[in-house]
Design an enzyme around this catalytic site. Structure first.
Site, PDB file in Angstrom:
ATOM      1  N   ALA A 257       3.459   6.569   3.860  1.00 23.16           N
ATOM      2  CA  ALA A 257       3.945   7.955   3.953  1.00 23.16           C
ATOM      3  C   ALA A 257       3.358   8.549   5.230  1.00 23.16           C
ATOM      4  CB  ALA A 257       3.466   8.743   2.737  1.00 23.16           C
TER       5      ALA A 257
ATOM      6  N   GLU B 180       5.531   0.140  -1.016  1.00 24.68           N
ATOM      7  CA  GLU B 180       6.276   0.616  -2.192  1.00 24.68           C
ATOM      8  C   GLU B 180       7.783   0.596  -1.955  1.00 24.68           C
ATOM      9  OE1 GLU B 180       3.640   4.107  -2.402  1.00 24.68           O
ATOM     10  OE2 GLU B 180       3.469   3.649  -4.541  1.00 24.68           O
TER      11      GLU B 180
ATOM     12  N   GLU C  49      -3.912   3.471   0.032  1.00 24.76           N
ATOM     13  CA  GLU C  49      -4.023   4.877  -0.360  1.00 24.76           C
ATOM     14  C   GLU C  49      -5.423   5.230  -0.859  1.00 24.76           C
ATOM     15  OE1 GLU C  49      -1.591   2.832  -1.213  1.00 24.76           O
ATOM     16  OE2 GLU C  49       0.346   3.847  -1.255  1.00 24.76           O
TER      17      GLU C  49
ATOM     18  N   GLY D 265       3.148   3.592   1.056  1.00 22.64           N
ATOM     19  CA  GLY D 265       4.562   3.856   0.749  1.00 22.64           C
ATOM     20  C   GLY D 265       5.476   2.819   1.349  1.00 22.64           C
TER      21      GLY D 265
END
Ligand code: T1G
Length: 674
Positions: free
Chosen positions: A62, A104, A124, A101
């Protein structure tokens, strides 16, 4: 240029993201992925989809710069769920580092094709949060609970090869044909009904796996909130329906990202990168070419320093005064490498390769071939000036002359040469081949290209470099001094070494001031006259209580170096409390915090006032990477902001300290350091 484009390759729709420098999943990228999947869904001639990235890496996560700002839909969980719900197979083409992310997104795809050099990870936790786009749900289902726990709570990436063994990557592509290989794979599966990870059986877990994992990692996770939160999320959802698990993940994500620890860890993420920038030196300045490094001194520091360059593939000429010292030094270096190889972190070939780049010699003039020469000898100004005088004559034109001094005046050393512009401080922290911090000490006359060269070299040898100005102790050791002075005073006033150390360890430091003294050596800086006893430290040294190396210091040590409080030390302390007539009082833990940690903040403010550090966040980086300050507290200056500068000023004044002007002004204005 759109952040995401689509292109047809026969029956395959290729969705390409291009968001330099690391394809962070910012709003434009998320919106582009959403549009690409909708395009694939809406076009019956599309049989399968490939998601890929231009540039150096697949999505690296992210966009951290968006944190703390209002979320712009579609959020990443929505996009990943859309990918997974696509009725046509979606294949992730992974290169570089698929992180957070980014990983992910790949997990939301139905298949993953990666090049062998790719890495996949969930870092993270290093930002004090957890995978918030389904990672805690999909990874256990795809690779099992143990793999998910390991990756999500430690944040270390795994290789594509390892990922294939775990069943995460479906195919390893050639390094130079990833897209073609991914398209070919897409064609192979085009007629298959996509099987989302979340439709699979819930993950299985051996009984007791979670508590066993907690126990095995208790020391590593001590003080951190995110690892335990991650364990709880996986523990409570691995055998539940995906939607329920995703909701639990979202709740924990929100709890962590709003917390102080995550703010601190995100602060350090950016602070570390900001530290590499020098305000008045352009990034694109021409740097000097460092082909060979010279190191003077093959002791603990010289050997450790040399290893950093050897491990980065840079040849080193190491000079000593005697063959015995040279052999001892190079022997220690080899042993260090072999120990690392025993732990499986490097191969024996890499050991030989590194040692093969080392040229040990007694010939000081051999340094004439070096582009950077680092002096790592005894901390004595006369010795250093003599050495730099010799280097001035024999070093090649343009060679950088660096001292590893931990507190001596770089300007004075530079003045012993005719080329002060080439002189700089490179203060490594012991053990130099392990500690990540490098203080780059800028002399008044140090050339800008010399600084830029050393900062770039620091990154190459995997150090975190911070520029410091010339002052006693530069940044880190200068702030250590008031802490040590006060710790010694508290000892005389009624506190014990164990109590003071315990406060620091509970705060999150790896050890307290007296444990540190025993590790480094109580006799460092001692005048070495056992008959001259002027304080507790002298008394300890006079009895050869020099620390761990002697089996006794402020603590007694058993053969495994396990410490225990020493009755003899308390006798010595009591003697000196009486001899000096120091008034005794009950010392509280809070008083220890206020008198040992707050003065460090005050010293940090003075360092900023005097321009000896470029920014408060640099000071934070020094303490995280040089002394093990707990990263979840963000460094001394960030931590001060969380305590509040006004309470800190009030406490410092209560204890009789002179508060720095900068700290006082900021407190009065309600401002922060960071
Ligand atoms: N967001 C924004 N900027 C980033 C970024 C990110 N994720 N990663 C790097 N940058 C910037 C960095 O600040 C620097 O900027 C430049 O890119 C080059 O980085 C939902 C919520 C990818 C291994 O934690 O580990 O996904 O200083 O100097 O040494 O579950 O960057 O040039 O202006 O580090 O080659 C998870 C963090 C996010 C990965 C490359 N992802 N990045 O290392 O270059 S949270 C991460 C890295 C998340 C989801 C959750 C490294 C790198 P500038 P660099 P590098």
């Amino acid at each position: 240029m759109s952040a995401v484009t689509t292109e047809r390759k026969g029956d395959i729709l290729v969705i390409t993201a291009n968001n330099p420098p690391v394809n962070a999943l910012g709003f434009d990228v998320r919106a582009g992925l959403e549009a690409g999947i909708k395009e694939a869904q809406g076009d019956s001639t599309v049989k399968a989809v490939v998601i890929r990235c231009d540039g150096r890496t697949f999505f690296a996560g992210a966009d951290i710069t968006e944190f703390g700002k209002p979320l712009q839909e579609p959020g990443l969980p929505t996009v990943v769920n859309m990918i997974e719900a696509c009725e046509k197979p979606v294949i992730a083409a992974v290169h570089g580092t698929a992180l957070g992310g980014g990983f992910e997104v790949a997990l939301g795809c139905h298949y993953r094709v990666a090049v062998p050099s790719a890495k996949l990870g969930l870092p993270e936790v290093k930002l004090g949060i957890l995978p918030g786009a389904g990672g805690t749900q999909r990874l256990p289902r795809l690779a099992g609970v143990e793999v998910a726990l390991e990756m999500a709570t430690k944040g270390s990436p795994i290789s594509a090869k390892q990922a294939k063994e775990y069943g995460i990557v479906d195919k390893l592509a050639d390094e130079d044909s990833l897209t073609d290989d991914a398209i070919a794979f897409a064609n192979d599966v085009a007629d298959k009904r996509p099987l989302p990870v979340t439709s699979q059986m819930t993950a299985n877990a051996e009984a007791g796996v979670f508590d066993a994992f907690r126990k095995a990692n208790a020391r590593k996770f001590r003080g951190f909130e995110a690892p335990e939160e991650i364990i709880q999320v996986i523990e409570s959802t691995y055998d539940k329906p995906f939607q329920e698990g995703a909701e639990r993940e979202r709740q924990s994500f929100m709890k962590l990202i709003m917390g102080t620890q995550s703010a601190a860890q995100r602060h350090i993420f950016f602070a570390e990168r900001k530290a590499s920038k020098i305000d008045d030196v352009p990034d694109d300045i021409q740097k000097r070419d460092i082909k060979r490094v010279g190191v003077i001194g093959a002791g603990t520091m010289g050997g450790g320093i040399s290893m950093n360059f050897l491990s980065a593939g840079i040849p080193v000429t190491i000079v000593e005064m005697s063959q015995e010292a040279l052999d001892r030094g190079t022997g220690v270096m080899r042993k260090n490498y072999e120990n690392t190889a025993k732990k499986g972190r490097i191969t024996s070939d890499q050991v030989e390769k590194a040692m093969g780049l080392l040229t040990p010699t007694l010939d000081f003039d051999a340094l004439g071939e070096c582009d950077l020469i680092i002096e790592a000898v005894y901390e004595n100004m006369d010795v250093k000036k003599e050495i730099f005088g010799r280097l001035d004559k024999l070093a090649k034109s343009g060679a950088i002359l660096a001292s590893n001094t931990s507190y001596l005046d770089i300007n004075e050393i530079a003045a012993s040469t005719s080329r002060p512009g080439d002189v700089v401080g490179m203060h490594f922290f012991s053990p130099a081949n392990v500690m990540k911090l490098l203080e780059v000490v800028r002399g008044d006359k140090t050339d800008k290209d010399v600084l830029a060269t050393v900062m770039a070299l620091a990154k190459k040898i995997r150090k975190v470099a911070v520029v410091a100005g010339v002052c006693h102790g530069f940044i880190g050791n200068r702030m250590l001094m008031p802490r040590q002075v006060e710790a010694n005073k508290l000892l005389m006033e009624g506190a014990t070494p164990s109590q003071i150390d315990k406060v620091h360890v509970e705060f999150g430091m790896p050890m307290g001031p007296f444990q540190m003294a025993d590790l480094a050596g109580v006799d460092i800086g001692w005048h070495r006259d056992p008959n001259r006893i002027e304080d507790v430290r002298d008394a300890l040294c006079a009895e050869e209580r020099w620390g761990q190396k002697k089996g006794a210091g402020f603590y007694d040590y058993d053969e495994k170096r396990n410490p225990s409080p020493s009755p003899r030390v308390m006798e010595i302390i009591d003697e000196w409390r009486a001899k000096t007539g120091t008034p005794q009082h009950e010392v509280s833990d809070q008083e220890i915090v206020e008198r040992t940690l707050y003065p460090m903040v005050n010293e940090g403010a003075l360092i900023l006032e005097e321009g000896k550090a470029q920014r408060a966040s640099d000071i934070d980086v020094v303490w995280i990477y040089g002394y093990g300050w707990p990263v979840y507290r963000g460094g001394p200056m960030f931590w001060a902001d969380t305590v509040g500068l006004k309470p800190i000023v009030d406490a410092l004044e209560k204890h009789g300290f002179t508060v720095s002007k900068l700290l006082k002004d900021k407190a009065e204005k309600g401002e922060k350091f960071n």
